[in-house]
Write a protein that holds these residues in place. Structure first.
Motif, mmCIF file in Angstrom:
data_model
loop_
_atom_site.group_PDB
_atom_site.id
_atom_site.type_symbol
_atom_site.label_atom_id
_atom_site.label_comp_id
_atom_site.label_asym_id
_atom_site.label_seq_id
_atom_site.Cartn_x
_atom_site.Cartn_y
_atom_site.Cartn_z
ATOM 1 N N GLY A 9 13.108 12.771 -48.435
ATOM 2 C CA GLY A 9 14.500 13.214 -48.381
ATOM 3 C C GLY A 9 15.445 12.111 -47.957
ATOM 4 N N SER A 10 15.042 11.321 -46.954
ATOM 5 C CA SER A 10 15.916 10.237 -46.501
ATOM 6 C C SER A 10 16.035 9.147 -47.554
ATOM 7 C CB SER A 10 15.414 9.654 -45.182
ATOM 8 O OG SER A 10 14.144 9.056 -45.368
ATOM 9 N N LEU A 11 14.949 8.839 -48.252
ATOM 10 C CA LEU A 11 15.025 7.839 -49.319
ATOM 11 C C LEU A 11 15.894 8.332 -50.476
ATOM 12 C CD1 LEU A 11 11.391 6.444 -49.420
ATOM 13 C CD2 LEU A 11 13.452 5.311 -48.610
ATOM 14 N N ALA A 12 15.796 9.614 -50.786
ATOM 15 C CA ALA A 12 16.637 10.172 -51.846
ATOM 16 C C ALA A 12 18.111 10.105 -51.453
ATOM 17 C CB ALA A 12 16.233 11.612 -52.136
ATOM 18 N N ALA A 13 18.410 10.357 -50.198
ATOM 19 C CA ALA A 13 19.791 10.284 -49.726
ATOM 20 C C ALA A 13 20.307 8.846 -49.793
ATOM 21 C CB ALA A 13 19.895 10.819 -48.308
ATOM 22 N N LEU A 14 19.477 7.891 -49.410
ATOM 23 C CA LEU A 14 19.875 6.490 -49.490
ATOM 24 C C LEU A 14 20.130 6.064 -50.930
ATOM 25 C CD1 LEU A 14 17.537 4.807 -46.861
ATOM 26 C CD2 LEU A 14 20.012 5.024 -46.772
ATOM 27 N N ARG A 15 19.262 6.483 -51.825
ATOM 28 C CA ARG A 15 19.458 6.141 -53.239
ATOM 29 C C ARG A 15 20.751 6.754 -53.762
ATOM 30 N NH1 ARG A 15 13.442 7.318 -54.536
ATOM 31 N NH2 ARG A 15 12.546 5.265 -54.194
ATOM 32 N N ALA A 16 21.027 7.984 -53.398
ATOM 33 C CA ALA A 16 22.259 8.634 -53.857
ATOM 34 C C ALA A 16 23.486 7.895 -53.331
ATOM 35 C CB ALA A 16 22.285 10.088 -53.410
ATOM 36 N N LEU A 17 23.446 7.454 -52.068
ATOM 37 C CA LEU A 17 24.570 6.705 -51.510
ATOM 38 C C LEU A 17 24.751 5.370 -52.210
ATOM 39 C CD1 LEU A 17 24.151 7.357 -47.690
ATOM 40 C CD2 LEU A 17 26.009 8.125 -49.150
ATOM 41 N N ILE A 18 23.650 4.655 -52.419
ATOM 42 C CA ILE A 18 23.744 3.331 -53.041
ATOM 43 C C ILE A 18 24.211 3.436 -54.480
ATOM 44 C CG2 ILE A 18 22.367 1.352 -53.808
ATOM 45 C CD1 ILE A 18 20.719 1.734 -51.212
ATOM 46 N N TYR A 19 23.583 4.314 -55.255
ATOM 47 C CA TYR A 19 23.971 4.437 -56.654
ATOM 48 C C TYR A 19 25.363 5.045 -56.784
ATOM 49 C CZ TYR A 19 19.052 3.491 -57.606
ATOM 50 O OH TYR A 19 17.822 2.924 -57.660
ATOM 51 N N GLY A 20 25.712 5.955 -55.907
ATOM 52 C CA GLY A 20 27.047 6.540 -55.924
ATOM 53 C C GLY A 20 28.114 5.512 -55.597
ATOM 54 N N ALA A 21 27.820 4.629 -54.627
ATOM 55 C CA ALA A 21 28.786 3.583 -54.286
ATOM 56 C C ALA A 21 28.961 2.629 -55.447
ATOM 57 C CB ALA A 21 28.320 2.835 -53.040
ATOM 58 N N GLY A 22 27.881 2.318 -56.158
ATOM 59 C CA GLY A 22 27.990 1.438 -57.321
ATOM 60 C C GLY A 22 28.823 2.066 -58.422
ATOM 61 N N ALA A 23 28.593 3.336 -58.674
ATOM 62 C CA ALA A 23 29.366 4.026 -59.713
ATOM 63 C C ALA A 23 30.833 4.150 -59.314
ATOM 64 C CB ALA A 23 28.781 5.408 -59.971
ATOM 65 N N LEU A 24 31.078 4.452 -58.052
ATOM 66 C CA LEU A 24 32.456 4.557 -57.574
ATOM 67 C C LEU A 24 33.159 3.205 -57.646
ATOM 68 C CD1 LEU A 24 34.569 6.421 -56.342
ATOM 69 C CD2 LEU A 24 33.683 5.814 -54.106
ATOM 70 N N GLY A 25 32.452 2.136 -57.273
ATOM 71 C CA GLY A 25 33.038 0.797 -57.360
ATOM 72 C C GLY A 25 33.347 0.405 -58.787
ATOM 73 N N GLY A 26 32.448 0.738 -59.718
ATOM 74 C CA GLY A 26 32.700 0.448 -61.129
ATOM 75 C C GLY A 26 33.896 1.210 -61.660
ATOM 76 N N THR A 27 33.997 2.467 -61.282
ATOM 77 C CA THR A 27 35.139 3.272 -61.712
ATOM 78 C C THR A 27 36.442 2.736 -61.130
ATOM 79 O OG1 THR A 27 33.711 5.208 -61.823
ATOM 80 C CG2 THR A 27 36.081 5.608 -61.739
ATOM 81 N N LEU A 28 36.406 2.407 -59.855
ATOM 82 C CA LEU A 28 37.606 1.881 -59.201
ATOM 83 C C LEU A 28 38.026 0.553 -59.812
ATOM 84 C CD1 LEU A 28 39.689 2.220 -56.940
ATOM 85 C CD2 LEU A 28 38.114 0.996 -55.444
ATOM 86 N N SER A 29 37.073 -0.317 -60.110
ATOM 87 C CA SER A 29 37.440 -1.598 -60.713
ATOM 88 C C SER A 29 37.999 -1.396 -62.112
ATOM 89 C CB SER A 29 36.246 -2.544 -60.744
ATOM 90 O OG SER A 29 35.242 -2.060 -61.611
#
Length: 74
Positions: A9-29
């Motif tokens: 569960g903790s690894l899944a949460a970390l992956r969601a945060l990391i991949y979500g931040a990447g997607a959010l950064g791409g969208t923002l850029s």
């Protein structure tokens, strides 16, 4: 530090945060890039300077503690 049952569960949460931040950064850029070229560069520069001041530079908590200790010693 976590029991084995909680690792997945903790690894899944970390992956969601990391991949979500990447997607959010791409969208923002993309949004900022559509506005103009200079705005994303200014935002990036301001972010880097803020990171430098708080993480590496004169506002680092350890350096502030050293300055406070020097003030108490004198």
């Amino acid at each position: 530090m976590l029991p084995e049952e909680a690792l997945a569960g903790s690894l899944a949460a970390l992956r969601a945060l990391i991949y979500g931040a990447g997607a959010l950064g791409g969208t923002l850029s993309g949004v900022l890039g559509g506005i103009g070229v200079t705005l994303p560069l200014r935002v990036a520069l301001a972010s880097f300077l803020a990171f430098y001041l708080f993480a590496l530079g004169p506002l680092h908590p350890r350096r502030l503690e050293e300055v406070e200790a020097m003030g108490r010693a004198s």
